[in-house]
Motif scaffolding. Structure first.
Motif, PDB file in Angstrom:
ATOM      1  N   ASN A 404      -1.238 -13.164  13.065  1.00  0.00           N
ATOM      2  CA  ASN A 404      -0.410 -13.037  14.266  1.00  0.00           C
ATOM      3  C   ASN A 404      -0.940 -11.869  15.085  1.00  0.00           C
ATOM      4  OD1 ASN A 404       0.917 -10.468  13.535  1.00  0.00           O
ATOM      5  ND2 ASN A 404       1.962 -11.686  11.954  1.00  0.00           N
ATOM      6  N   ARG A 406       1.008  -9.280  16.224  1.00  0.00           N
ATOM      7  CA  ARG A 406       1.915  -8.129  16.215  1.00  0.00           C
ATOM      8  C   ARG A 406       1.140  -6.834  15.943  1.00  0.00           C
ATOM      9  NH1 ARG A 406       7.051  -9.503  12.289  1.00  0.00           N
ATOM     10  NH2 ARG A 406       7.727 -11.484  13.219  1.00  0.00           N
ATOM     11  N   THR A 408       0.440  -3.539  13.875  1.00  0.00           N
ATOM     12  CA  THR A 408       0.568  -3.340  12.428  1.00  0.00           C
ATOM     13  C   THR A 408       0.840  -1.875  12.106  1.00  0.00           C
ATOM     14  OG1 THR A 408      -0.891  -5.202  11.926  1.00  0.00           O
ATOM     15  CG2 THR A 408      -0.637  -3.524  10.217  1.00  0.00           C
ATOM     16  N   SER A 436      12.154  -7.067  10.774  1.00  0.00           N
ATOM     17  CA  SER A 436      11.515  -6.835  12.069  1.00  0.00           C
ATOM     18  C   SER A 436      10.853  -8.099  12.611  1.00  0.00           C
ATOM     19  CB  SER A 436      10.466  -5.725  11.946  1.00  0.00           C
ATOM     20  OG  SER A 436       9.784  -5.547  13.172  1.00  0.00           O
ATOM     21  N   THR A 437      11.002  -8.295  13.899  1.00  0.00           N
ATOM     22  CA  THR A 437      10.313  -9.398  14.583  1.00  0.00           C
ATOM     23  C   THR A 437       9.231  -8.863  15.520  1.00  0.00           C
ATOM     24  OG1 THR A 437      11.980  -9.369  16.347  1.00  0.00           O
ATOM     25  CG2 THR A 437      12.357 -10.874  14.483  1.00  0.00           C
ATOM     26  N   THR A 438       8.962  -7.558  15.409  1.00  0.00           N
ATOM     27  CA  THR A 438       8.014  -6.918  16.332  1.00  0.00           C
ATOM     28  C   THR A 438       6.741  -6.451  15.636  1.00  0.00           C
ATOM     29  OG1 THR A 438       9.902  -6.115  17.614  1.00  0.00           O
ATOM     30  CG2 THR A 438       7.756  -5.098  18.065  1.00  0.00           C
ATOM     31  N   TYR A 439       6.870  -5.955  14.411  1.00  0.00           N
ATOM     32  CA  TYR A 439       5.742  -5.302  13.750  1.00  0.00           C
ATOM     33  C   TYR A 439       5.392  -5.971  12.415  1.00  0.00           C
ATOM     34  CZ  TYR A 439       6.634  -1.477  17.032  1.00  0.00           C
ATOM     35  OH  TYR A 439       6.812  -0.733  18.174  1.00  0.00           O
ATOM     36  N   ASN A 440       4.089  -5.927  12.092  1.00  0.00           N
ATOM     37  CA  ASN A 440       3.626  -6.195  10.729  1.00  0.00           C
ATOM     38  C   ASN A 440       3.723  -4.892   9.933  1.00  0.00           C
ATOM     39  OD1 ASN A 440       2.714  -8.880  11.328  1.00  0.00           O
ATOM     40  ND2 ASN A 440       0.842  -8.008  12.218  1.00  0.00           N
ATOM     41  N   HIS A 469       4.588 -11.362   7.425  1.00  0.00           N
ATOM     42  CA  HIS A 469       4.181 -10.193   8.206  1.00  0.00           C
ATOM     43  C   HIS A 469       4.237  -8.904   7.377  1.00  0.00           C
ATOM     44  CE1 HIS A 469       8.567 -10.122   8.461  1.00  0.00           C
ATOM     45  NE2 HIS A 469       8.486  -8.843   8.803  1.00  0.00           N
ATOM     46  N   GLU A 541      13.060   1.166  14.363  1.00  0.00           N
ATOM     47  CA  GLU A 541      12.315   0.366  15.348  1.00  0.00           C
ATOM     48  C   GLU A 541      12.138   1.142  16.651  1.00  0.00           C
ATOM     49  OE1 GLU A 541      10.870  -3.871  15.880  1.00  0.00           O
ATOM     50  OE2 GLU A 541      11.589  -2.717  14.182  1.00  0.00           O
ATOM     51  N   ASP A 545       8.686   2.496  18.433  1.00  0.00           N
ATOM     52  CA  ASP A 545       8.398   2.228  19.851  1.00  0.00           C
ATOM     53  C   ASP A 545       8.145   3.535  20.595  1.00  0.00           C
ATOM     54  OD1 ASP A 545       8.801  -0.445  19.355  1.00  0.00           O
ATOM     55  OD2 ASP A 545      10.867  -0.477  20.117  1.00  0.00           O
TER      56      ASP A 545
END
Length: 594
Positions: A404, A406, A408, A436-440, A469, A541, A545
């Motif tokens: 993917n 994303r 990491t 999380s749906t943003t990061y590996n 992920h 999260e 960011d």
């Protein structure tokens, strides 16, 4: 203790008369075993050829051990062990009393076998000797089990069992005797009492005859800890072997470490004239750490005392090897190369002053050690971080671990419980990334945190296997070869020096401080100024960011820190510089002590 050592080339037959006699006796006895078992030889005057052969081997083994005990009178490292060998052979001889019951003879043989093991114990770095001794013990046990069955349960002549007993005892004696011969032929004791190799090398370098193995300086690169330390000095060993063929360079460690070192050299360098020696692992260490964990390093060093005593210098990446100061000759030089470049107190420990020579990464450590008095001018060199040599050949290529796009995150908590974030919030971090749906996430803790990474330890993380992920690695080779520090976009950690390797390419960092350490003015937390520091992870999260958004505020600090920490390191040159520095230092020692 002898001040010098034997020089000159080896003779065509490097065996003493006693050794030749013992080998001859072994060959004769082997022939007698075959003849007796085939039924082609009859009993001689009431004694079988097996008995006669056993007595002959016993007497020659005793003579050989006695000869070695007195000839090694000037070497306290082995003298007493050879006297134990004499005692073992004498006990066996004394037990061979006519009509003696098995319940007397068998315990005496058991004690004798223990003494014979003690005799060759200093030489067990030669793994063949250890295997032979266990083979001898197996033959002895087989012989005596047959005797117990024959006389204790069956109460009859049973010539077949009698032959098993006699053959087993003879094989045991043969193998014990052969082990003693191999111990002598290993020359470990010769190397251990040769303390003027450096001086003779300095005088004969580049001249015919300087290749004598008892004159060439012997340098050992020791790996008695986990595999993460190997890459920090192995490139130096390779460069030394390539550039200085008049030196004898050895790589030593556990079987696992040697396999890793061989593979690294094969994949990244090719054939090199190095010697690989597997250290003897004492039974006490093996039984306590069957899972492959390192165990007591001091016990391993003590068990291989004779081996280490045969070197002019030992290059190590850890401090436990300072124990060699207590058990090896004073002429042995101990050289330390770092296995990390962080700021923790352990990087500036007082014990560093006990090393003869230090290989340091950069100005930061050199400056601090000089201030503390733990380093002296002329006894260290900066600009050495050998691990980066072979990584540089990958041209910074970034491994792709996830299918993917994303970003990491690499979470790499330290192993020391009093400093690590893992015991307090580690599971919460993993649970956060599971949602999380943003990061590996790459979870690759310090390799000592889960040493050894057994299947049972991985089972504790089975709930995360379903998340594509998330990648969990408790201690594979990729935890130490910079696969993950190159693959990640963001670093999440606590006090591990992994951050330095991550910052060879500046990227966002986020540090975890669940213990609420007052770190701002503490030099041991200097690298926490290279990114935001979190004491709570309720909104991890958002913190990640924020670390990404604020990276520009820290990027110049990261570059300055890296310059101070590794600024003198030239890509691909640490191995050569380290080898040159070590050889130069040993040359000065030879000139000073010559």
């Amino acid at each position: 203790m002898m001040a010098g050592c034997r020089g000159g080339g080896r003779s065509r037959w490097p065996l003493s008369p006693a050794q030749r006699l013992l080998i001859g006796a072994a060959l004769y006895a082997l022939a007698m075993i075959v003849a007796q078992l085939s039924g082609s030889v009859l009993i001689w005057h009431g004694a079988s050829p097996l008995d006669v052969s056993g007595d002959l081997v016993l007497l020659l083994g005793l003579a050989f051990a006695l000869f070695q005990a007195f000839s090694k009178g000037g070497n306290p490292l082995v003298r007493d062990h050879w006297f134990m060998g004499c005692a073992g052979m004498l006990l066996i001889g004394g037990s061979e009393i006519e009509q003696a019951d098995f319940w007397i003879v068998i315990p005496v043989w058991a004690i004798a076998a223990g003494l014979l093991f003690r005799c060759v114990l200093p030489y067990l770095t030669e793994s063949l000797i250890e295997r032979l001794m266990w083979a001898g013990a197996a033959a002895q046990i087989t012989a005596h089990v047959a005797w117990i069955v024959k006389d204790g349960f069956l109460d009859g002549p049973y010539p077949g069992l009698q032959r098993v007993t006699e053959s087993g005892e003879l094989v045991a004696l043969l193998v014990y005797g052969l082990s003693m011969v191999l111990a002598r032929l290993s020359h470990l004791d010769d190397h251990a009492i040769c303390h003027d190799r450096l001086q003779r090398w300095a005088k004969t370098a580049g001249t015919p005859g300087s290749g004598d193995p008892l004159v060439r300086p012997r340098i050992c690169f020791s790996y008695i800890a986990q595999i993460h330390q190997i890459l920090h000095s192995l490139p130096i060993a390779v460069a030394m072997a390539q550039r200085y063929p008049d030196l004898e360079v050895h790589i030593v460690g556990s079987r696992q470490n040697l396999q890793f070192a061989r593979r690294l050299i094969r994949e990244r360098v090719g054939p090199v004239a190095l010697h690989f020696d597997q250290l003897y692992r004492p039974w006490s260490v093996w039984t306590r750490h069957r899972d492959g964990a390192v165990g007591s390093k001091k016990r391993v060093l003590r068990a291989n005392r004779l081996y280490f005593s045969g070197f002019d210098a030992v290059v190590t990446t850890e401090r436990t090897s300072l124990y060699l100061r207590q058990i090896c000759p004073a002429s042995l030089k101990l050289i330390r190369t770092k296995h990390g470049a962080g700021d923790r107190a352990v990087a500036f420990a007082p014990e560093l002053a006990l090393f003869d020579f230090l290989l340091l990464p950069g100005e930061k450590e050199a400056r601090r050690l000089l201030e503390l008095g733990y380093a002296k001018p002329g006894h260290f060199v900066s600009g050495i971080y050998a691990k980066l040599d072979w990584i540089a050949r990958q041209n910074g290529e970034r491994p792709r671990l996830f299918d993917n796009d994303r970003p990491t995150v690499l979470y790499s908590p330290h192993f020391e419980e009093s400093l690590s974030s893992w015991p307090l919030i580690g599971r919460q971090v993993l649970d956060h990334f599971a949602r999380s749906t943003t990061y590996n996430l790459i979870f690759a803790p310090h390799i000592r945190l889960f040493d050894a990474p057994t299947p049972a330890k991985y089972e504790a993380f089975r709930e995360y296997r379903k998340y594509p992920h998330m990648h969990i690695d408790l201690g594979s080779d990729r935890c130490v070869d910079m696969t993950y520090t190159l693959a990640a976009d963001i670093y999440l950690g606590d006090v591990s020096s992994q951050v330095v390797e991550f910052l060879t390419r500046p990227r966002p960092c986020l540090f975890l401080n669940p213990r609420k350490v007052a770190w701002q003015e503490d030099l041991h937390y200097r690298f926490w100024h290279l990114g935001p520091v979190l004491t709570e992870i309720d909104d991890l999260e958002a913190a990640i960011d924020g670390a990404v958004r604020s990276h520009r505020d820290f990027e110049q600090r990261q570059r300055d820190y890296l310059r101070d920490t590794l600024g003198l390191v030239e890509p691909g040159q640490s191995g050569a510089r380290g080898a040159e520095a070590i050889v130069g230092y040993l040359g000065k020692v030879a000139a000073r002590e010559g």
